[in-house]
Design a protein around this motif. Structure first.
Motif, PDB file in Angstrom:
ATOM      1  N   SER A   1      -4.730   4.340   0.923  1.00 24.20           N
ATOM      2  CA  SER A   1      -4.118   3.431  -0.046  1.00 24.20           C
ATOM      3  C   SER A   1      -2.897   4.081  -0.681  1.00 24.20           C
ATOM      4  N   ASN A   2      -2.293   3.394  -1.631  1.00 23.17           N
ATOM      5  CA  ASN A   2      -1.082   3.895  -2.285  1.00 23.17           C
ATOM      6  C   ASN A   2      -1.308   5.280  -2.866  1.00 23.17           C
ATOM      7  N   GLY A   3      -0.369   6.163  -2.585  1.00 20.45           N
ATOM      8  CA  GLY A   3      -0.438   7.491  -3.191  1.00 20.45           C
ATOM      9  C   GLY A   3      -1.412   8.449  -2.516  1.00 20.45           C
ATOM     10  N   ALA A   4      -2.016   8.051  -1.402  1.00 23.52           N
ATOM     11  CA  ALA A   4      -3.011   8.906  -0.732  1.00 23.52           C
ATOM     12  C   ALA A   4      -2.366  10.143  -0.105  1.00 23.52           C
ATOM     13  N   GLY A   5      -1.063  10.045   0.214  1.00 21.54           N
ATOM     14  CA  GLY A   5      -0.373  11.192   0.811  1.00 21.54           C
ATOM     15  C   GLY A   5       0.115  10.934   2.232  1.00 21.54           C
ATOM     16  N   LYS A   6       0.146   9.676   2.637  1.00 22.23           N
ATOM     17  CA  LYS A   6       0.532   9.325   4.017  1.00 22.23           C
ATOM     18  C   LYS A   6       1.993   9.688   4.276  1.00 22.23           C
ATOM     19  N   THR A   7       2.874   9.227   3.388  1.00 24.83           N
ATOM     20  CA  THR A   7       4.304   9.517   3.561  1.00 24.83           C
ATOM     21  C   THR A   7       4.559  11.018   3.484  1.00 24.83           C
ATOM     22  N   SER A   8       3.866  11.686   2.581  1.00 23.86           N
ATOM     23  CA  SER A   8       4.035  13.146   2.464  1.00 23.86           C
ATOM     24  C   SER A   8       3.665  13.824   3.773  1.00 23.86           C
ATOM     25  N   THR A   9       2.624  13.347   4.439  1.00 26.59           N
ATOM     26  CA  THR A   9       2.229  13.942   5.718  1.00 26.59           C
ATOM     27  C   THR A   9       3.366  13.803   6.730  1.00 26.59           C
TER      28      THR A   9
ATOM     29  N   GLU B   1      -0.333   3.542   7.943  1.00 23.59           N
ATOM     30  CA  GLU B   1      -0.447   2.120   7.594  1.00 23.59           C
ATOM     31  C   GLU B   1      -1.417   1.854   6.452  1.00 23.59           C
ATOM     32  N   GLN B   2      -1.086   0.832   5.668  1.00 20.74           N
ATOM     33  CA  GLN B   2      -2.070   0.270   4.736  1.00 20.74           C
ATOM     34  C   GLN B   2      -2.742  -0.926   5.387  1.00 20.74           C
ATOM     35  N   ASN B   3      -2.047  -1.538   6.374  1.00 19.07           N
ATOM     36  CA  ASN B   3      -2.584  -2.674   7.119  1.00 19.07           C
ATOM     37  C   ASN B   3      -3.566  -2.145   8.172  1.00 19.07           C
TER      38      ASN B   3
ATOM     39  N   HIS C   1       2.464  20.662  -2.222  1.00 11.29           N
ATOM     40  CA  HIS C   1       2.523  20.466  -3.678  1.00 11.29           C
ATOM     41  C   HIS C   1       3.895  19.926  -4.062  1.00 11.29           C
ATOM     42  N   TYR C   2       3.911  19.043  -5.050  1.00 12.47           N
ATOM     43  CA  TYR C   2       5.167  18.682  -5.721  1.00 12.47           C
ATOM     44  C   TYR C   2       4.995  19.194  -7.142  1.00 12.47           C
ATOM     45  N   GLY C   3       5.524  20.342  -7.446  1.00 12.73           N
ATOM     46  CA  GLY C   3       5.263  20.934  -8.761  1.00 12.73           C
ATOM     47  C   GLY C   3       3.764  21.088  -8.948  1.00 12.73           C
TER      48      GLY C   3
ATOM     49  N   ASP D   1       6.281   5.076   9.608  1.00 10.95           N
ATOM     50  CA  ASP D   1       5.752   4.968   8.251  1.00 10.95           C
ATOM     51  C   ASP D   1       5.704   3.503   7.816  1.00 10.95           C
ATOM     52  N   GLU D   2       4.512   2.956   7.772  1.00  9.96           N
ATOM     53  CA  GLU D   2       4.253   1.579   7.335  1.00  9.96           C
ATOM     54  C   GLU D   2       5.220   0.554   7.920  1.00  9.96           C
ATOM     55  N   PRO D   3       5.213   0.431   9.246  1.00  9.47           N
ATOM     56  CA  PRO D   3       6.150  -0.515   9.867  1.00  9.47           C
ATOM     57  C   PRO D   3       5.891  -1.973   9.490  1.00  9.47           C
TER      58      PRO D   3
ATOM     59  N   PRO E   1      11.333   6.016   8.808  1.00 12.55           N
ATOM     60  CA  PRO E   1      10.831   6.139   7.437  1.00 12.55           C
ATOM     61  C   PRO E   1      10.350   4.807   6.860  1.00 12.55           C
ATOM     62  N   GLU E   2       9.574   4.931   5.807  1.00  8.03           N
ATOM     63  CA  GLU E   2       9.122   3.768   5.044  1.00  8.03           C
ATOM     64  C   GLU E   2      10.346   3.014   4.532  1.00  8.03           C
ATOM     65  N   GLY E   3      10.248   1.700   4.499  1.00 15.86           N
ATOM     66  CA  GLY E   3      11.354   0.909   3.965  1.00 15.86           C
ATOM     67  C   GLY E   3      12.546   0.857   4.908  1.00 15.86           C
TER      68      GLY E   3
HETATM   69  P1  ATP Z   1       2.353   4.804  -0.509  1.00  9.51           P
HETATM   70  O1  ATP Z   1       1.509   4.040   0.437  1.00  9.51           O
HETATM   71  O2  ATP Z   1       2.312   4.249  -1.900  1.00  9.51           O
HETATM   72  O3  ATP Z   1       3.727   5.088  -0.006  1.00  9.51           O
HETATM   73  P2  ATP Z   1       1.461   7.452   0.288  1.00  9.51           P
HETATM   74  O4  ATP Z   1       0.056   7.499   0.779  1.00  9.51           O
HETATM   75  O5  ATP Z   1       2.530   7.442   1.293  1.00  9.51           O
HETATM   76  O6  ATP Z   1       1.622   6.232  -0.705  1.00  9.51           O
HETATM   77  P3  ATP Z   1       2.809   9.711  -0.870  1.00  9.51           P
HETATM   78  O7  ATP Z   1       4.086   8.972  -1.016  1.00  9.51           O
HETATM   79  O8  ATP Z   1       2.716  10.724   0.174  1.00  9.51           O
HETATM   80  O9  ATP Z   1       1.609   8.690  -0.692  1.00  9.51           O
HETATM   81  O10 ATP Z   1       2.462  10.364  -2.278  1.00  9.51           O
HETATM   82  C1  ATP Z   1       1.339  11.225  -2.479  1.00  9.51           C
HETATM   83  C2  ATP Z   1       1.361  11.736  -3.920  1.00  9.51           C
HETATM   84  O11 ATP Z   1       2.463  12.643  -4.111  1.00  9.51           O
HETATM   85  C3  ATP Z   1       1.526  10.659  -4.961  1.00  9.51           C
HETATM   86  O12 ATP Z   1       0.736  10.995  -6.070  1.00  9.51           O
HETATM   87  C4  ATP Z   1       3.002  10.715  -5.313  1.00  9.51           C
HETATM   88  O13 ATP Z   1       3.246  10.280  -6.613  1.00  9.51           O
HETATM   89  C5  ATP Z   1       3.312  12.179  -5.150  1.00  9.51           C
HETATM   90  N1  ATP Z   1       4.703  12.402  -4.733  1.00  9.51           N
HETATM   91  C6  ATP Z   1       5.286  11.974  -3.589  1.00  9.51           C
HETATM   92  N2  ATP Z   1       6.574  12.381  -3.499  1.00  9.51           N
HETATM   93  C7  ATP Z   1       6.817  13.096  -4.629  1.00  9.51           C
HETATM   94  C8  ATP Z   1       7.959  13.782  -5.145  1.00  9.51           C
HETATM   95  N3  ATP Z   1       9.111  13.845  -4.469  1.00  9.51           N
HETATM   96  N4  ATP Z   1       7.822  14.383  -6.347  1.00  9.51           N
HETATM   97  C9  ATP Z   1       6.660  14.358  -7.038  1.00  9.51           C
HETATM   98  N5  ATP Z   1       5.552  13.722  -6.608  1.00  9.51           N
HETATM   99  C10 ATP Z   1       5.613  13.097  -5.423  1.00  9.51           C
END
Ligand code: ATP
Length: 235
Positions: free
Chosen positions: A36-44, A192-194, A11-13, A160-162, A83-85
């Motif tokens: 896709s964007n925002g799915a949670g890949k980077t968070s994982t 990856e998104q690719n 959770h983020y808040g 992360d998304e090389p 990391p991404e970027g």
């Molecule tokens: P992308 O491909 O766009 O990088 P992603 O699949 O890697 O997306 P995440 O970056 O893991 O997705 O984000 C998952 C969700 O958590 C999104 O809704 C994002 O806005 C939210 N989120 C990520 N980091 C934070 C944070 N530090 N604080 C609050 N919300 C966050």
């Protein structure tokens, strides 16, 4: 089991970013997490690396729980994260970036040898060893970011998304490189998104949608799936 996540929640808040995510990686595999964007890949990836706290669930690496382990100790155990970027150190040279990747090692001779190995593998980095990393092209920066991660001698590499922001020919080079690193003995977890490219070099994949794993399987089978084609392979 080499690597296993069970029922992971983050959770983020008020945002529930990962919902009961479970997945496994076997030693020697390339496994991709597609979404896709925002799915949670980077968070994982950030949760695996100890950069984001979990709310619940377990993460095991080589049969040891790591979900409460500090980020530096996770690197010491053999997990390295690109990391991404890319996030190379722009104001440092190529060589200094590689040395930073070895900051947890004390074997000076081994470090020197590994830098020479990297130069053999990437003549472009050798030619540019004194150049400031921020002035490298995008593809060269990605090569450097991956090489820097290899300097910690990881058993398990998280990418992360090389392919992000790179021209298609460069993307091909990067994926070839990932395959080569895997063939040399490093297990890889790729985000990856690719999807097309990633699935073509992977053994298996998981598909993440709004924080949940909605599909998983053999990479070849997913490439043939109509649902995957529609959502992630451009029709
Ligand atoms: P992308 O491909 O766009 O990088 P992603 O699949 O890697 O997306 P995440 O970056 O893991 O997705 O984000 C998952 C969700 O958590 C999104 O809704 C994002 O806005 C939210 N989120 C990520 N980091 C934070 C944070 N530090 N604080 C609050 N919300 C966050």
């Amino acid at each position: 089991m080499f690597f296993e996540i069970k029922d992971l929640n983050v959770h983020y808040g008020a945002i529930h970013a990962l919902k009961n995510v479970s997945l496994q990686v076997n030693e020697g595999e390339i496994v991709t997490l597609i979404g896709s964007n925002g799915a949670g890949k980077t968070s994982t990836l950030r949760t695996i690396s100890g950069l984001v706290p979990k709310s619940s669930g377990t993460i095991e690496f080589m049969d040891k729980p790591i979900e409460n382990t500090k980020a530096t100790d996770i690197v010491k155990m053999g997990i390295s994260h690109v990391p991404e970027g890319r996030r190379i150190f722009s104001d440092m040279t190529v060589l200094e970036n590689l040395e930073m990747g070895a900051y947890l090692r004390n074997d000076k001779d081994g470090i020197k040898e590994d830098i020479l190995d990297i130069y053999n593998k990437f003549p472009r980095l050798k030619e540019r060893k004194s150049q400031l990393a921020g002035t490298l092209s995008g593809g060269e920066q990605q090569m450097l970011a991956i090489s820097r991660a290899l300097m910690s001698k990881p058993k398990f590499l998280l990418l992360d998304e090389p392919s992000m922001g790179l021209a298609p020919v460069i993307v091909q080079d990067i994926f070839k490189l990932i395959k080569q690193i895997n063939e040399e003995g490093t297990t890889i977890f790729l985000v990856e998104q690719n999807a097309n490219m990633a699935l073509s070099i992977s053994n298996r994949a998981y598909i993440l949608e709004t924080g949940e794993v909605v599909m998983s399987g053999n990479a070849g089978e997913l490439l043939e799936s109509d649902d995957v084609k529609k959502a992630y392979l451009g029709g």
